[in-house]
Design a protein around this motif. Structure first.
Motif, PDB file in Angstrom:
ATOM      1  N   SER A   1       0.790  -1.380   0.052  1.00 34.58           N
ATOM      2  CA  SER A   1      -0.076   0.107   0.198  1.00 34.58           C
ATOM      3  C   SER A   1       0.961   1.289  -0.159  1.00 34.58           C
ATOM      4  O   SER A   1       0.531   2.021  -0.750  1.00 34.58           O
ATOM      5  N   ARG A   2       2.005   1.121   0.717  1.00 33.87           N
ATOM      6  CA  ARG A   2       2.637   2.350   1.113  1.00 33.87           C
ATOM      7  C   ARG A   2       3.839   2.301   0.087  1.00 33.87           C
ATOM      8  O   ARG A   2       4.380   3.446  -0.413  1.00 33.87           O
ATOM      9  N   GLY A   3       4.337   1.360  -0.388  1.00 36.45           N
ATOM     10  CA  GLY A   3       5.721   1.100  -1.415  1.00 36.45           C
ATOM     11  C   GLY A   3       6.846   1.959  -0.859  1.00 36.45           C
ATOM     12  O   GLY A   3       7.178   1.871   0.268  1.00 36.45           O
ATOM     13  N   PRO A   4       7.352   2.751  -1.415  1.00 35.23           N
ATOM     14  CA  PRO A   4       8.440   3.731  -1.194  1.00 35.23           C
ATOM     15  C   PRO A   4       8.256   4.702   0.025  1.00 35.23           C
ATOM     16  O   PRO A   4       9.209   5.220   0.444  1.00 35.23           O
ATOM     17  N   LEU A   5       6.877   4.925   0.292  1.00 36.26           N
ATOM     18  CA  LEU A   5       6.570   5.716   1.253  1.00 36.26           C
ATOM     19  C   LEU A   5       6.578   5.298   2.732  1.00 36.26           C
ATOM     20  O   LEU A   5       5.899   5.986   3.477  1.00 36.26           O
TER      21      LEU A   5
END
Length: 545
Positions: A435-439
């Motif tokens: 859901s957040r990936g690189p964040l």
């Protein structure tokens, strides 16, 4: 020791060669075994092309060498002989014998010359053959290693020994999967998936013209039986980098041809907490699962992330357990990652604040997943497991409610999810990462891992309470309360076990007291229902006789 020299294989092949010679039949080792032998890869499957009625020949050979005859394809005259080597004693904790190696000899017929047979095969690296007698000579020669025997059969001064009309050996060297002809996919559309799986297994590349052919014929995969699709798909997803392979299937047009339900998820935007749309999020979830179960790296991860992930020998053993033929918990977890949000496109709505909502997507997604897996002929147990993963994938986070979940919530979670319980916890973690990936925030990630660790630890404590100490059983309830066997006994035992696991009772007397209260409550409910029925004004017709 190379596999061609291990155990009794050379001796068994020598017997088969001798029996064919007696029957004045020609025999050639063909296909994948020759490929893997040249690559020095282990395999237990040996394809033998024979001049004559293959089923009759295989049946006779099975009798002579003590193998098991298995009819594979009556129409195309294909049969298998299964040979299990003698069990070899080995030291174990229980002084048990180890099971001998199981070899599969698949016999198929050819007419005319062997080159014509090879021309009907799928890929050049599978379209090579060695005359059986020559292979036996090479593999049984004293001090002849696999590498030397391969050289013996491929050396330039003896070009007739390795029969290679389509330059398969060169494609092995160049690590290419190339079609034998442009008609290979018309002859058998299952080869579309096999090309991708073969390239993945061998770490090869599909040759550009063959890749174009796959894209051209991609819709033909819908004509292949669900059983064959299931087998190829599971073999592909069992490999590391399954997410990459799924993305490649999509590039070739095969993924949506197989699972058109996924098409709607492309381009479906999600709330700002999500970095990707639904389709990309689903693929990234598969990649995150592989990261969490220690199969592959994930491009958005770091070492600190992995060190906080719940992991143990117990979890690894559970995920490695077979579910059905060809599948285990790991590969079905990857499938669940692909399908877990499949119903989001049809459940999407926008609330008063402008935020996208996907109410009911877990329930509808579970039903869609079951339909897809039924179509692809997955077993009932596989379907139930993946369906449960999709249905419950939000539950670990939902039952926390900003705090650690209660003992009762944890007990009910594992009661409801059964063998899928651990798998769902892994899926929930992968869902967050994808859901957040690189964040993704390291602080939030640690909180998610702490939650999952807590659920696992408390579940272990609950199991330790319930299994060693059984406070009461069904006979106790029937004898103490004068009840007959029936569903009510099971319901009462479930209530006792839940209260025991939650720490609400710990003695036999407390368990019986709880049953007494529950029976009293049941009696009161029945009385109220009876009174309501009497007061509802229902009139009876008087007996006029």
């Amino acid at each position: 020791m190379s596999f061609t020299k291990s155990g009794n294989l050379p001796a068994t092949l020598a017997k088969i060669s001798h029996l064919l010679a007696i029957q004045k039949r020609r025999g050639y080792i063909v296909g994948g075994f020759v490929r893997d032998w040249l690559l020095e890869r282990k395999t237990n499957d040996i394809d033998i092309a024979v001049s004559g009625a293959a089923i009759t020949i295989a049946r006779k050979i099975a009798q002579e060498i003590g193998g098991k005859f298995v009819l594979l394809d009556d129409v195309n005259n294909i049969a298998r002989v299964v040979v299990i080597e003698d069990k070899q004693p080995r030291e174990t904790s229980h002084n048990q014998e180890s099971r001998g190696v199981e070899w599969h000899f698949d016999f198929s017929p050819f007419t005319g010359d062997i080159e014509s047979d090879l021309a009907r095969r799928d890929f050049t690296i599978n379209a090579m053959a060695v005359e059986l007698s020559q292979f036996v000579t090479a593999s049984t020669a004293p001090k002849m290693s696999s590498r030397k025997s391969a050289s013996f059969l491929t050396e330039k001064q003896s070009p007739s020994k390795l029969i290679d009309p389509f330059s398969g050996k060169e494609d092995l060297r160049d690590k290419l999967v190339r079609g034998v002809s442009e008609q290979i996919f018309e002859a058998d559309a299952a080869r579309l998936l096999r090309a991708v799986r073969l390239a993945a297994e061998l770490d090869f590349t599909i040759e550009p013209k063959t890749e174009s052919l796959i894209h051209r014929y991609s819709q033909a995969i819908t004509e292949v039986s669900g059983e064959r699709v299931r087998e190829e798909l599971l073999r592909l997803l069992t490999l590391p980098r399954a997410a990459y392979h799924l993305r490649y299937l999509d590039k070739l047009g095969l993924l949506l041809a197989l699972i058109p339900e996924l098409a709607e998820s492309k381009g479906v935007e999600q709330p700002t907490v999500h970095f990707w749309d639904v389709f990309e999020h689903s693929l990234q979830t598969v990649a995150a699962i592989e990261f969490l179960i220690r199969e592959s790296d994930w491009e958005y991860s770091n070492d600190a992330m992995l060190t906080t992930v719940p992991w143990s020998d117990v979890i690894e053993k559970h995920l490695s357990q077979e579910v059905s033929s060809g599948s285990d918990h790991k590969v079905l977890l990857k499938l669940a990652g692909l399908f877990h949000d499949i119903a989001k496109p049809m459940t999407k709505s926008i609330d008063d604040t402008g935020r996208a909502r996907f109410l009911g997507h877990t329930k509808q997604g579970a039903a869609m997943t079951a339909n897809i897996l039924e179509r692809l002929r997955f077993s009932n147990r596989e379907i139930r497991l993946v369906e449960s993963l999709v249905y419950h994938h939000l539950r670990p986070v939902q039952m926390a409610n900003e705090e650690f979940p209660t003992q009762r919530a944890i007990y009910r979670y594992f009661r409801d999810t059964g063998e899928a319980g651990i798998d769902i916890l892994v899926l929930a973690l992968a869902d967050y990462l994808a859901s957040r990936g690189p964040l993704a925030s390291m602080e939030d990630w640690k909180k998610h891992c702490q939650l999952i660790n807590y659920i696992l630890a408390e579940h272990d404590k609950q199991q330790a309470k319930i299994f060693p100490v059984k406070l009461i059983d069904g006979h106790d309830i029937m004898n103490n309360f004068d009840l007959a066997p029936g569903p009510l006994i099971g319901k009462l035992l479930a209530i006792v076990n839940e209260a025991h696991a939650s720490g609400e009772l710990s003695t036999r007397e407390e368990a019986l007291a709880l049953v007494r209260r529950e029976l009293s409550a049941v009696s009161k409910r029945q009385t109220r229902v009876s009174q309501k029925s009497q007061n509802s004004g229902v009139k009876t017709i008087p007996n006029t006789k």
